[in-house]
Design an enzyme around this catalytic site. Sequence first.
Site, mmCIF file in Angstrom:
data_model
loop_
_atom_site.group_PDB
_atom_site.id
_atom_site.type_symbol
_atom_site.label_atom_id
_atom_site.label_comp_id
_atom_site.label_asym_id
_atom_site.label_seq_id
_atom_site.Cartn_x
_atom_site.Cartn_y
_atom_site.Cartn_z
ATOM 1 N N PHE A 66 -9.703 -2.791 5.228
ATOM 2 C CA PHE A 66 -8.328 -3.290 5.280
ATOM 3 C C PHE A 66 -8.039 -3.665 6.732
ATOM 4 O O PHE A 66 -8.268 -2.868 7.639
ATOM 5 C CB PHE A 66 -7.374 -2.195 4.791
ATOM 6 C CG PHE A 66 -5.982 -2.681 4.535
ATOM 7 C CD1 PHE A 66 -5.613 -3.149 3.286
ATOM 8 C CD2 PHE A 66 -5.033 -2.663 5.543
ATOM 9 C CE1 PHE A 66 -4.318 -3.590 3.045
ATOM 10 C CE2 PHE A 66 -3.739 -3.111 5.305
ATOM 11 C CZ PHE A 66 -3.384 -3.572 4.054
ATOM 12 N N TYR A 83 2.465 5.761 -0.763
ATOM 13 C CA TYR A 83 3.205 4.827 -1.638
ATOM 14 C C TYR A 83 2.316 4.127 -2.646
ATOM 15 O O TYR A 83 2.791 3.338 -3.450
ATOM 16 C CB TYR A 83 3.996 3.803 -0.812
ATOM 17 C CG TYR A 83 3.195 2.988 0.200
ATOM 18 C CD1 TYR A 83 2.390 1.945 -0.204
ATOM 19 C CD2 TYR A 83 3.282 3.269 1.557
ATOM 20 C CE1 TYR A 83 1.661 1.198 0.720
ATOM 21 C CE2 TYR A 83 2.568 2.539 2.496
ATOM 22 C CZ TYR A 83 1.758 1.501 2.073
ATOM 23 O OH TYR A 83 1.046 0.781 2.986
ATOM 24 N N LYS A 84 0.997 4.404 -2.610
ATOM 25 C CA LYS A 84 0.098 3.790 -3.591
ATOM 26 C C LYS A 84 -0.043 4.743 -4.780
ATOM 27 O O LYS A 84 0.913 4.961 -5.496
ATOM 28 C CB LYS A 84 -1.221 3.431 -2.908
ATOM 29 C CG LYS A 84 -1.015 2.323 -1.859
ATOM 30 C CD LYS A 84 -2.237 2.010 -1.036
ATOM 31 C CE LYS A 84 -1.921 0.880 -0.051
ATOM 32 N NZ LYS A 84 -2.942 0.759 1.006
ATOM 33 N N ASP A 105 -10.254 6.825 5.629
ATOM 34 C CA ASP A 105 -8.956 6.325 5.200
ATOM 35 C C ASP A 105 -8.916 6.443 3.670
ATOM 36 O O ASP A 105 -9.738 5.832 2.977
ATOM 37 C CB ASP A 105 -8.774 4.864 5.649
ATOM 38 C CG ASP A 105 -7.373 4.345 5.342
ATOM 39 O OD1 ASP A 105 -6.756 4.841 4.378
ATOM 40 O OD2 ASP A 105 -6.904 3.448 6.075
ATOM 41 N N ARG A 158 -6.724 -8.671 -8.572
ATOM 42 C CA ARG A 158 -6.938 -7.232 -8.450
ATOM 43 C C ARG A 158 -6.050 -6.500 -9.456
ATOM 44 O O ARG A 158 -4.858 -6.761 -9.538
ATOM 45 C CB ARG A 158 -6.591 -6.828 -7.021
ATOM 46 C CG ARG A 158 -6.921 -5.418 -6.662
ATOM 47 C CD ARG A 158 -6.704 -5.188 -5.186
ATOM 48 N NE ARG A 158 -5.269 -5.127 -4.872
ATOM 49 C CZ ARG A 158 -4.764 -4.476 -3.823
ATOM 50 N NH1 ARG A 158 -5.571 -3.858 -2.988
ATOM 51 N NH2 ARG A 158 -3.470 -4.458 -3.600
HETATM 52 C C1 LIG Z 1 -2.562 0.086 2.211
HETATM 53 C C2 LIG Z 1 -3.468 0.353 3.346
HETATM 54 C C3 LIG Z 1 -2.974 0.529 4.626
HETATM 55 C C4 LIG Z 1 -1.497 0.345 4.896
HETATM 56 O O1 LIG Z 1 -1.137 0.733 6.169
HETATM 57 P P1 LIG Z 1 0.416 0.786 6.556
HETATM 58 O O2 LIG Z 1 0.423 1.239 7.936
HETATM 59 O O3 LIG Z 1 1.058 1.731 5.578
HETATM 60 O O4 LIG Z 1 0.984 -0.577 6.361
HETATM 61 C C5 LIG Z 1 -3.866 0.835 5.637
HETATM 62 N N1 LIG Z 1 -5.182 0.954 5.408
HETATM 63 C C6 LIG Z 1 -5.697 0.792 4.169
HETATM 64 C C7 LIG Z 1 -7.154 0.936 3.956
HETATM 65 C C8 LIG Z 1 -4.855 0.471 3.111
HETATM 66 O O5 LIG Z 1 -5.359 0.285 1.890
#
Ligand SMILES: *Cc1c(COP(=O)(O)O)cnc(C)c1O
Length: 418
Positions: A133, A230-231, A205, A379
């Site tokens: 990400f 939030y996921k 992560d 997705r």
């Molecule tokens: C969703 C996600 C994020 C989101 O980061 P925010 O700081 O909450 O915007 C970060 N890393 C990964 C791998 C994600 O899937």
Amino acid sequence: MTQINTMTRNDCEKLDQQDTLAPLREDFDLPAGVIYLDGNSLGARPKAALQRAQEVITQEWGTDLIKSWNTAGWFDLPSTLGNQLAPLIGADTNEVVVTDTTSVNLFKAIAAALQMQSVDSKRKTIITERSNFPTDIYMAEGITRWLDRGYQIVLIDTPEELPQVINDGTALVMLTHVNYRTGYLHDMTTVTALAHQHGALMLWDLAHSAGALPMDLNAANADFAVGCTYKYLNGGPGSPAFIWVPVRHQQAFHHPLSGWWGHASPFAMSPGFTPTPGIRRALCGTQPIASLAMVACGLDTFGKTDMQAIRKKSLALTDLFIQLVESRCATHPLELVTPRQHQQRGSQASFKHPHAYAVIQALIQRGIIGDYREPAIMRFGFTPLYTRYVDVWDAAEGLRDILDSKDYDTNAQRNAVT
Ligand SMILES: *Cc1c(COP(=O)(O)O)cnc(C)c1O
């Protein structure tokens, strides 16, 4: 299970009747007529969140005002929630706090890791995946640029490269447990051991795995972890993230965002920073209480089941979706980019299609909500707490119908959020 070619919607209804997780759907308020396959991006709303929000706003804030920092548990909330979340990820009590964003927590963990490794000046690389990400890579870039001490970020293209690139010059291996785009799942234990063999630290992560599948950070002997609430954890839009630092590293965990909430005695108001001995040193400043309070509502549902049961249903749902789509849409140029092997799959199924964006928009118009990710990927996330087998059936049928009838607009304008 019935053969996929002879399977009917009725068979899916039967699977729902036998599903021990089915009653948990009642914990969520899902809009009528919507099949929600995007809980990996924004989890659905727990019904309890509305009452909790009302309580926080009217009683705790409105009536009790500043007393609530003590009387409503506001001050302790990052650790209270961290302890509630801990068993889902194989963490111990007092090892997790819910705070800030995943990006900010990545900053803290990367910075602390580099400082722990700085005794060995040869360790200059951070290893991660090009397909990670982007914010994870951006945060590592930000730190290394700002430190200006010759750190390099090494981007690998396949997980098979890890044994070749991890060496005695590696400071940190930083991977996302489940890839946001493909749903590829790393073997946490094996990769962590590989990093440790070479003296590297391991940061995971868990954005797309916490709440989606069982894991054991302590058994894997990982060094740090961050993740979203939030996921799959259903904490609400932009709800604070979490950071895990095992007890064995807490004394040495120093990050540069040394705000007063990480201080040993914040209300002593002393001019010098002394970090608090435990996990709360990972905190920075005053927490967004209204948003933080919602996180408990999402976590409460997990207390009614266990991650093994969730994993079992997750794999059944993704297997079923993959099989239905591949058998019903066989004549269309769809390519599964999610691994077929269970031990390499998170809780999503992603397909490439030349008109992926247009097709996703057409699905959303019919109330089947997945999302689009570059390049050309549709997705679909499957949250076992509220996704039914009939939803999988209906989503696959909707996709088949849209593809067969070409009922999508290839000129569809891109929204800001895809
Ligand atoms: C969703 C996600 C994020 C989101 O980061 P925010 O700081 O909450 O915007 C970060 N890393 C990964 C791998 C994600 O899937």
